[in-house]
Design a protein around this motif. Structure first.
Motif, PDB file in Angstrom:
ATOM      1  N   SER B  19       0.811  -1.223   0.000  1.00 44.46           N
ATOM      2  CA  SER B  19       0.000   0.000   0.000  1.00 44.46           C
ATOM      3  C   SER B  19       0.841   1.269   0.000  1.00 44.46           C
ATOM      4  CB  SER B  19      -0.967   0.003   1.184  1.00 44.46           C
ATOM      5  OG  SER B  19      -0.272  -0.225   2.380  1.00 44.46           O
ATOM      6  N   GLU B  20       2.051   1.180   0.554  1.00 43.09           N
ATOM      7  CA  GLU B  20       2.909   2.360   0.564  1.00 43.09           C
ATOM      8  C   GLU B  20       3.271   2.778  -0.870  1.00 43.09           C
ATOM      9  OE1 GLU B  20       7.114   3.467   2.661  1.00 43.09           O
ATOM     10  OE2 GLU B  20       6.029   1.702   3.398  1.00 43.09           O
ATOM     11  N   TYR B  21       3.522   1.778  -1.718  1.00 43.11           N
ATOM     12  CA  TYR B  21       3.845   2.051  -3.118  1.00 43.11           C
ATOM     13  C   TYR B  21       2.630   2.600  -3.866  1.00 43.11           C
ATOM     14  CZ  TYR B  21       8.071  -0.647  -2.176  1.00 43.11           C
ATOM     15  OH  TYR B  21       9.256  -1.097  -1.650  1.00 43.11           O
ATOM     16  N   VAL B  22       1.456   2.028  -3.552  1.00 39.15           N
ATOM     17  CA  VAL B  22       0.225   2.496  -4.190  1.00 39.15           C
ATOM     18  C   VAL B  22      -0.024   3.960  -3.819  1.00 39.15           C
ATOM     19  CG1 VAL B  22      -2.272   2.168  -4.374  1.00 39.15           C
ATOM     20  CG2 VAL B  22      -0.766   0.169  -4.201  1.00 39.15           C
ATOM     21  N   ALA B  23       0.215   4.297  -2.550  1.00 43.71           N
ATOM     22  CA  ALA B  23       0.032   5.686  -2.097  1.00 43.71           C
ATOM     23  C   ALA B  23       0.957   6.625  -2.871  1.00 43.71           C
ATOM     24  CB  ALA B  23       0.284   5.787  -0.594  1.00 43.71           C
ATOM     25  N   GLY B  24       2.186   6.190  -3.123  1.00 44.88           N
ATOM     26  CA  GLY B  24       3.133   7.005  -3.893  1.00 44.88           C
ATOM     27  C   GLY B  24       2.611   7.285  -5.295  1.00 44.88           C
ATOM     28  N   CYS B  25       2.026   6.269  -5.928  1.00 48.39           N
ATOM     29  CA  CYS B  25       1.465   6.446  -7.278  1.00 48.39           C
ATOM     30  C   CYS B  25       0.277   7.400  -7.242  1.00 48.39           C
ATOM     31  CB  CYS B  25       1.018   5.101  -7.843  1.00 48.39           C
ATOM     32  SG  CYS B  25       2.390   3.968  -8.129  1.00 48.39           S
ATOM     33  N   LEU B  26      -0.521   7.281  -6.191  1.00 52.38           N
ATOM     34  CA  LEU B  26      -1.713   8.121  -6.065  1.00 52.38           C
ATOM     35  C   LEU B  26      -1.329   9.594  -5.916  1.00 52.38           C
ATOM     36  CD1 LEU B  26      -4.711   7.534  -6.093  1.00 52.38           C
ATOM     37  CD2 LEU B  26      -4.699   7.526  -3.605  1.00 52.38           C
ATOM     38  N   LYS B  27      -0.222   9.835  -5.220  1.00 52.96           N
ATOM     39  CA  LYS B  27       0.234  11.227  -5.070  1.00 52.96           C
ATOM     40  C   LYS B  27       0.540  11.846  -6.432  1.00 52.96           C
ATOM     41  CE  LYS B  27       1.997  10.840  -0.380  1.00 52.96           C
ATOM     42  NZ  LYS B  27       3.179  10.356   0.352  1.00 52.96           N
ATOM     43  N   VAL B  28       1.109  11.039  -7.322  1.00 51.08           N
ATOM     44  CA  VAL B  28       1.406  11.530  -8.671  1.00 51.08           C
ATOM     45  C   VAL B  28       0.120  11.972  -9.376  1.00 51.08           C
ATOM     46  CG1 VAL B  28       2.334  10.909 -10.945  1.00 51.08           C
ATOM     47  CG2 VAL B  28       3.445  10.039  -8.876  1.00 51.08           C
ATOM     48  N   VAL B  29      -0.934  11.176  -9.259  1.00 47.78           N
ATOM     49  CA  VAL B  29      -2.208  11.546  -9.895  1.00 47.78           C
ATOM     50  C   VAL B  29      -2.763  12.825  -9.281  1.00 47.78           C
ATOM     51  CG1 VAL B  29      -4.441  10.702 -10.699  1.00 47.78           C
ATOM     52  CG2 VAL B  29      -2.730   9.077  -9.918  1.00 47.78           C
ATOM     53  N   ARG B  30      -2.720  12.898  -7.953  1.00 53.73           N
ATOM     54  CA  ARG B  30      -3.242  14.089  -7.265  1.00 53.73           C
ATOM     55  C   ARG B  30      -2.579  15.363  -7.748  1.00 53.73           C
ATOM     56  NH1 ARG B  30      -4.067  13.165  -0.827  1.00 53.73           N
ATOM     57  NH2 ARG B  30      -5.863  11.802  -0.963  1.00 53.73           N
ATOM     58  N   SER B  32      -1.282  15.887 -10.532  1.00 56.06           N
ATOM     59  CA  SER B  32      -1.590  16.155 -11.945  1.00 56.06           C
ATOM     60  C   SER B  32      -2.848  17.012 -12.087  1.00 56.06           C
ATOM     61  CB  SER B  32      -1.814  14.837 -12.691  1.00 56.06           C
ATOM     62  OG  SER B  32      -3.090  14.295 -12.369  1.00 56.06           O
ATOM     63  N   GLY B  33      -3.692  16.992 -11.065  1.00 58.50           N
ATOM     64  CA  GLY B  33      -4.937  17.739 -11.147  1.00 58.50           C
ATOM     65  C   GLY B  33      -6.033  17.005 -11.917  1.00 58.50           C
ATOM     66  N   LEU B  34      -5.728  15.852 -12.475  1.00 54.74           N
ATOM     67  CA  LEU B  34      -6.748  15.095 -13.217  1.00 54.74           C
ATOM     68  C   LEU B  34      -7.762  14.488 -12.251  1.00 54.74           C
ATOM     69  CD1 LEU B  34      -4.551  13.262 -15.900  1.00 54.74           C
ATOM     70  CD2 LEU B  34      -6.374  14.917 -16.354  1.00 54.74           C
ATOM     71  N   LYS B  35      -9.007  14.424 -12.676  1.00 55.21           N
ATOM     72  CA  LYS B  35     -10.073  13.823 -11.879  1.00 55.21           C
ATOM     73  C   LYS B  35      -9.766  12.333 -11.719  1.00 55.21           C
ATOM     74  CE  LYS B  35     -15.055  14.425 -11.517  1.00 55.21           C
ATOM     75  NZ  LYS B  35     -16.231  15.039 -12.194  1.00 55.21           N
ATOM     76  N   HIS B  36      -9.894  11.804 -10.497  1.00 53.22           N
ATOM     77  CA  HIS B  36      -9.562  10.401 -10.290  1.00 53.22           C
ATOM     78  C   HIS B  36     -10.322   9.814  -9.111  1.00 53.22           C
ATOM     79  CE1 HIS B  36      -6.942  12.669  -7.630  1.00 53.22           C
ATOM     80  NE2 HIS B  36      -6.973  11.620  -6.835  1.00 53.22           N
ATOM     81  N   GLN B  37     -10.241   8.512  -8.999  1.00 51.13           N
ATOM     82  CA  GLN B  37     -10.978   7.795  -7.957  1.00 51.13           C
ATOM     83  C   GLN B  37     -10.155   6.567  -7.557  1.00 51.13           C
ATOM     84  OE1 GLN B  37     -15.007   6.829  -9.273  1.00 51.13           O
ATOM     85  NE2 GLN B  37     -15.006   4.981  -8.050  1.00 51.13           N
ATOM     86  N   LEU B  38      -9.926   6.394  -6.253  1.00 48.18           N
ATOM     87  CA  LEU B  38      -9.225   5.209  -5.764  1.00 48.18           C
ATOM     88  C   LEU B  38     -10.241   4.092  -5.547  1.00 48.18           C
ATOM     89  CD1 LEU B  38      -6.584   3.935  -4.503  1.00 48.18           C
ATOM     90  CD2 LEU B  38      -7.365   4.834  -2.303  1.00 48.18           C
ATOM     91  N   THR B  39      -9.980   2.906  -6.074  1.00 48.40           N
ATOM     92  CA  THR B  39     -10.872   1.765  -5.831  1.00 48.40           C
ATOM     93  C   THR B  39     -10.063   0.686  -5.114  1.00 48.40           C
ATOM     94  OG1 THR B  39     -10.485   0.272  -7.707  1.00 48.40           O
ATOM     95  CG2 THR B  39     -11.802   2.255  -8.145  1.00 48.40           C
ATOM     96  N   PRO B  40     -10.714  -0.380  -4.635  1.00 49.26           N
ATOM     97  CA  PRO B  40      -9.957  -1.442  -3.972  1.00 49.26           C
ATOM     98  C   PRO B  40      -8.973  -2.155  -4.902  1.00 49.26           C
ATOM     99  CG  PRO B  40     -12.305  -1.589  -3.419  1.00 49.26           C
ATOM    100  CD  PRO B  40     -12.181  -0.578  -4.510  1.00 49.26           C
TER     101      PRO B  40
END
Lengths: 99, 99, 99, 99
Positions: B19-30, B32-40
């Protein structure tokens, strides 16, 4: 406990929209009683891996019963057995805690 | 307008949890300003396909910067150009209307 | 007749290399007698969809028997029922004819 | 060095067969000069990850230029940086040695 995402696409149907077929697959999951969640890109199911395999087989058949001649099905399984609980909610929580 | 799901997994890390790696990827999306949604099972992004490709390339790089030696990235693109709007919310609504 | 690709990855194993686990999964397919092909990115199986589902379930279990605690399995099914034959060789031939 | 599989499907075309579109995508890879292999389920490309991303973007565009209104693209990246060589041939060899 496994968390599984499935996305089912009929090919050779004349319109680009396929939501009617997706709804048919979703009904199969609902009737199974398994915990699930519809996302913009698929359906996520949580539960016993053997029960999920049974539902996946039925979901894949659903578009054929509505007239599709070719069906493309994508399944991603995340099966974790080193902890008592492995759930959809737990996976999301685990990421959000690291943010 | 495209709706894209991405799921990134580091291999060769010693614990089953990532999950730590997934969080790092999510920060990149955030960022970017692009609309996004985290799913399981991944992150879903909505927007211009060229902008999304740029973000995907960055997200794929993220686990390497945290020490991963091998990264497995799965990307599913749904790009629809026959209607003015093709969004995460619209896709879900379209299925729910058929239920 | 369906053509199905499967790729199975153990998580939480200490080395980035996972070929031993992939070999274990491949043995399951071999013993099934189903026609198959190893590619650099997975294993492709051809045959009756119900038989294939049975083999997929067994393949997914294989890495756990070798000590993996978490397994990520990706399955892509291409099931076509509007023609008598739908095979691995036929699919490749069909593309090469158009080149 | 990355090994990447891509599979591109046009939706809303009237026939279940889509090999003409697949051939169009394959031509894009050929012109790129990148090492690749056609399989019954997709195209596998080997090389520098930035060059591959550029080719993937072009491949995804190809069916639209042939009239498709919706395109579904699946990309799986295996990027390994702990050894000098990570190739299509090496990956298959590594599994076969364990059989």
């Amino acid at each position: 406990m496994a968390v599984v995402e499935v996305s089912i696409t009929p090919l050779g149907v004349q319109t680009p929209g396929v939501s009617e077929y997706v709804a048919g697959c979703l009904k199969v999951v609902r009737e199974s009683g398994l915990k699930h969640q519809l996302t913009p890109m698929g359906t996520i199911i949580e539960g016993n891996i053997d029960e999920i395999f049974k539902v996946l087989r039925e979901m894949h058949e659903s578009p054929f019963t509505k007239g599709a001649k070719r069906v493309s099905t994508l399944i991603k399984i995340d099966d974790r057995r080193d902890r008592p609980e492995h759930t959809m909610a737990g996976k999301v929580r685990s990421v959000e805690e690291k943010l």
